[in-house]
Design a protein around this motif. Sequence first.
Motif, PDB file in Angstrom:
ATOM      1  N   THR A 196       0.835  -1.197   0.000  1.00 39.12           N
ATOM      2  CA  THR A 196       0.000   0.000   0.000  1.00 39.12           C
ATOM      3  C   THR A 196       0.869   1.245   0.000  1.00 39.12           C
ATOM      4  O   THR A 196       1.962   1.254   0.581  1.00 39.12           O
ATOM      5  N   GLU A 197       0.363   2.298  -0.649  1.00 37.33           N
ATOM      6  CA  GLU A 197       1.025   3.604  -0.631  1.00 37.33           C
ATOM      7  C   GLU A 197       0.100   4.664  -0.053  1.00 37.33           C
ATOM      8  O   GLU A 197       0.350   5.865  -0.193  1.00 37.33           O
ATOM      9  N   ASN A 232      14.631   6.031  -3.712  1.00 40.62           N
ATOM     10  CA  ASN A 232      14.282   5.913  -2.292  1.00 40.62           C
ATOM     11  C   ASN A 232      15.406   5.172  -1.589  1.00 40.62           C
ATOM     12  O   ASN A 232      15.708   4.028  -1.918  1.00 40.62           O
ATOM     13  N   HIS A 259      -1.702   7.098   2.624  1.00 34.68           N
ATOM     14  CA  HIS A 259      -1.223   7.831   3.789  1.00 34.68           C
ATOM     15  C   HIS A 259      -1.783   7.226   5.072  1.00 34.68           C
ATOM     16  O   HIS A 259      -1.106   7.202   6.113  1.00 34.68           O
ATOM     17  N   THR A 319       5.804  -0.933   1.357  1.00 34.68           N
ATOM     18  CA  THR A 319       5.562   0.388   0.784  1.00 34.68           C
ATOM     19  C   THR A 319       6.859   0.977   0.254  1.00 34.68           C
ATOM     20  O   THR A 319       7.949   0.648   0.730  1.00 34.68           O
ATOM     21  N   ALA A 320       6.703   1.863  -0.724  1.00 36.75           N
ATOM     22  CA  ALA A 320       7.846   2.648  -1.225  1.00 36.75           C
ATOM     23  C   ALA A 320       8.000   3.943  -0.444  1.00 36.75           C
ATOM     24  O   ALA A 320       8.911   4.723  -0.707  1.00 36.75           O
ATOM     25  N   MET A 359       5.613   6.437  -0.093  1.00 35.30           N
ATOM     26  CA  MET A 359       4.890   7.592  -0.616  1.00 35.30           C
ATOM     27  C   MET A 359       3.865   8.112   0.388  1.00 35.30           C
ATOM     28  O   MET A 359       3.458   9.277   0.307  1.00 35.30           O
ATOM     29  N   GLY A 360       3.438   7.298   1.337  1.00 37.84           N
ATOM     30  CA  GLY A 360       2.432   7.736   2.302  1.00 37.84           C
ATOM     31  C   GLY A 360       3.017   8.174   3.628  1.00 37.84           C
ATOM     32  O   GLY A 360       2.263   8.449   4.571  1.00 37.84           O
ATOM     33  N   VAL A 395      10.176  -1.481   3.664  1.00 37.17           N
ATOM     34  CA  VAL A 395      10.344  -0.289   2.828  1.00 37.17           C
ATOM     35  C   VAL A 395      11.287  -0.622   1.670  1.00 37.17           C
ATOM     36  O   VAL A 395      12.360  -1.206   1.887  1.00 37.17           O
TER      37      VAL A 395
END
Length: 509
Positions: free
Chosen positions: A35-36, A87, A38, A52-53, A55-56, A81
């Motif tokens: 999931t990205e 990143n 927030h 996740t990368a 982004m949130g 991550v």
Amino acid sequence: MTITPRDITADPVLEVRAVAGHRGLDRPIRWAHVTELHDPVRWLRGGELVLTAGMGFGTTPDQRRAYLHRLHRAGCVALAVAVDTRNHGAPPEILAEGDRLGLPVLQVEGDTPFIAVVETVAEHHAAERTREQDRVLAAQDAMARAALRTGPSGVLTELASATHGHTLLLDRNGMTTAAVPRTEPPWHARVRASALDRAQRPRGMTVLADGEASILLQSLGTTGRALGWLALRSPTPVSPHTRMLANDAASLLAVDLLHSRQTRRIRHHERAPLLRAALTGAPGPRPDLLTLPDPPWEVVYLPSAEPETLADRAADALVDVLGDTDAAHRAGLCTVGGAVAAVLPRTPRPRHGERLWSALRDPSSGPHGAGACGARGPADLPSALDRARQAATEGYRHVDDTGAWELLRSAVPPEGAHAFEQAVLGALRDHDARHGTELVHTLRHYLDQGAQVEATARELGVHRNTLRARLRVAERVLGRGLAEARTRLELWTALNLEPMPCHDGTWHT
């Protein structure tokens, strides 16, 4: 067997390493989710490895710490991550908060895609389900083989081994007939009470909480009264596979109980003709061929509109009354006319016959009464059956509990009692009716007082000379003197027989 974040970092195919929150590396992973968002909490159920990368995460330190807090409160197991050219891994606020909360933070490096991590988790759970199914199949096979080789005790042993639990087999009265381990556990009393409470409810499985453990209580049988209960105490919450194994074990135990019940009924049917001949005195095989328990016996007479059906029920109930013992297997049962006769070991109170009658009682179908009599050996069986038949009225009645006078009175048919009473008291009653005297009443008190004039006069409230005058009149009417023992015996017997109807429909008292 579970999969944990530590297992993910140890997988040589994956380039994943732990960078924070090391004290939580052994938590089980239920699923892996990418999931990205927030705030992904509304999409989570707990136990996830979130990938996740970043982004949130947010752009400020507070936002990043709040992000990890949300995952922690949602019950997530770890955060993974991605590390790539854009990143460079988890921000320092994420790492610091992961260490503080004990929530592992992993870095997915190199050419490892998120899908590889998700597949690793999915493949582990699929393999674990397969292993669990194999264990269930192996346990089912072991219980089936144990049922053929060692019976109920073997089934209980295999069930306990497969579930790492404790097992109990209860009879229909809630008493333990087998246990693994063999010692009766402290929770037996609670299970027995629950089983008896559910005896009249629909069949099925009940789960009882026992601290962190669980107790499964399964009724045995398909129709009618439960044949017994299986209890399984599992040290962990009950899984579907545990329920499945308990159901399979219950089916095997019920089949064994049904087979045992049918075997008992067949055995009693085969022995019934010999016992019937012994009880009725009819010509037949030698009495010494009877395979009854050692005498003395208790002969029980149970009248019924459906004696054959009652005989089968009695065969089932004998195990409840006598236990699964040699005495229960050797006890005699047969139909005699419109009744069932049982020959049981004779014991002091509580008597087996009364317990058998209590076990068979049914408000709609009976038997509503039962009679019993002792027998010292085969020669006494016909007379014992006859006396038990005479004693069988409402409720349970044993000849030994009945006084000699009650026995004599019950043995005299009403017609004979009425004829005897008329022969002895008829002239006195006619005199009382014609002259308004109380000769019969006076004689009853006189005999009850042991033929003592003074005591009888006080009880009647008359002068002793008045009483003597009444007694002389009674002697004149009877034509015999009251000093004769036979006269007093006949008068007392006639006065104390069951009340008999007079010719005008009234009753003598």
